[in-house]
Design a protein around this motif. Sequence first.
Motif, PDB file in Angstrom:
ATOM      1  N   ILE A   1     -29.624 -26.634 -23.787  1.00 35.82           N
ATOM      2  CA  ILE A   1     -29.319 -27.123 -25.141  1.00 35.82           C
ATOM      3  C   ILE A   1     -30.626 -27.363 -25.879  1.00 35.82           C
ATOM      4  O   ILE A   1     -31.519 -28.053 -25.383  1.00 35.82           O
ATOM      5  N   ASP A   2     -30.736 -26.805 -27.049  1.00 28.46           N
ATOM      6  CA  ASP A   2     -31.936 -26.956 -27.858  1.00 28.46           C
ATOM      7  C   ASP A   2     -31.965 -28.359 -28.453  1.00 28.46           C
ATOM      8  O   ASP A   2     -31.051 -28.737 -29.202  1.00 28.46           O
ATOM      9  N   PRO A   3     -32.984 -29.196 -28.143  1.00 27.83           N
ATOM     10  CA  PRO A   3     -33.052 -30.550 -28.699  1.00 27.83           C
ATOM     11  C   PRO A   3     -33.002 -30.583 -30.224  1.00 27.83           C
ATOM     12  O   PRO A   3     -32.622 -31.598 -30.819  1.00 27.83           O
ATOM     13  N   ALA A   4     -33.361 -29.481 -30.859  1.00 27.85           N
ATOM     14  CA  ALA A   4     -33.380 -29.444 -32.325  1.00 27.85           C
ATOM     15  C   ALA A   4     -31.999 -29.653 -32.935  1.00 27.85           C
ATOM     16  O   ALA A   4     -31.881 -29.970 -34.121  1.00 27.85           O
ATOM     17  N   VAL A   5     -30.939 -29.490 -32.123  1.00 30.39           N
ATOM     18  CA  VAL A   5     -29.590 -29.682 -32.675  1.00 30.39           C
ATOM     19  C   VAL A   5     -29.374 -31.116 -33.134  1.00 30.39           C
ATOM     20  O   VAL A   5     -28.522 -31.381 -33.986  1.00 30.39           O
TER      21      VAL A   5
END
Length: 284
Positions: free
Chosen positions: A270-274
């Motif tokens: 999961i991309d933390p940027a979400v």
Amino acid sequence: MFNRTVSALALAAAMIAAPAFAQDTTADPDTVVATVDGTEITLGQMAAMKLSMPPDMAQVPANEMWDLLLDEMVRQAALANTGEEELTALDRAFLANQRRDYLVRAVMERVADFEPTDEEVQAAYAAAFPSDEPIQEYDADHILLETEEAANAVIEELNNGGDFAALAEERSVDTGSAQSGGDLGWFTADRMVPEFSEAVVAMEPGTTSEAPVQSQFGFHVIKLNETRDMTAPEMADVRETLVQQIRRQKVAEEIERIAGEATVERTEGIDPAVLDQNILEIPN
């Protein structure tokens, strides 16, 4: 946002006319006192609501409070039922976090609800105030800078006759101590981060650090004013502090034990940027 506690104004106004009556009740917290569109309100829930009230209102006799409190909970249940039909992603997330937070605090309170033994208190006292070696305290000021370059610039100004207190008020990003010229007061080495403590211990009273001291908070310029040997207080004078310390340690150990024994499965990829996206669809 809707206030989920009993309105102080509503209580104060309604209690004037609240009838006094006697009512037989059981002590079972699961006793149902009302049902609102299928949602049960229990005696235990009423008692919990009473606990959340301001102390002066909570002291009102139960027979004067019953109808008022139950009417308020009926209104809340009716509104909550409507809310349940329209739960958003934000609602679900907040409710889950609030439930988790309450349960965490409940567990911590239960763990901390014990009285340490005299032996435990004596051991904590001995660890805090060892009799075989003096405890030294330090009186120091500091100027905290964000960069090494800024700290070196302050040191240069001090070497050229600059006033430490004035520079602290003007430059330090530690706003708490900056207002008092960088004064940190008296402290023992164990109360500061290791890098700061090591630098202070190595200094002579009346001197200023020759190079910036880096810590997790930034770059420190330190002035050591005085040192003194700390006189150990009587155990009776610090007993309550030691008791609280033992309880905190017990809670910390229990947190680590429970968390360490938990089965954890982390979702990878999961991309933390979400987190910076409006995933809860909050209206602008």
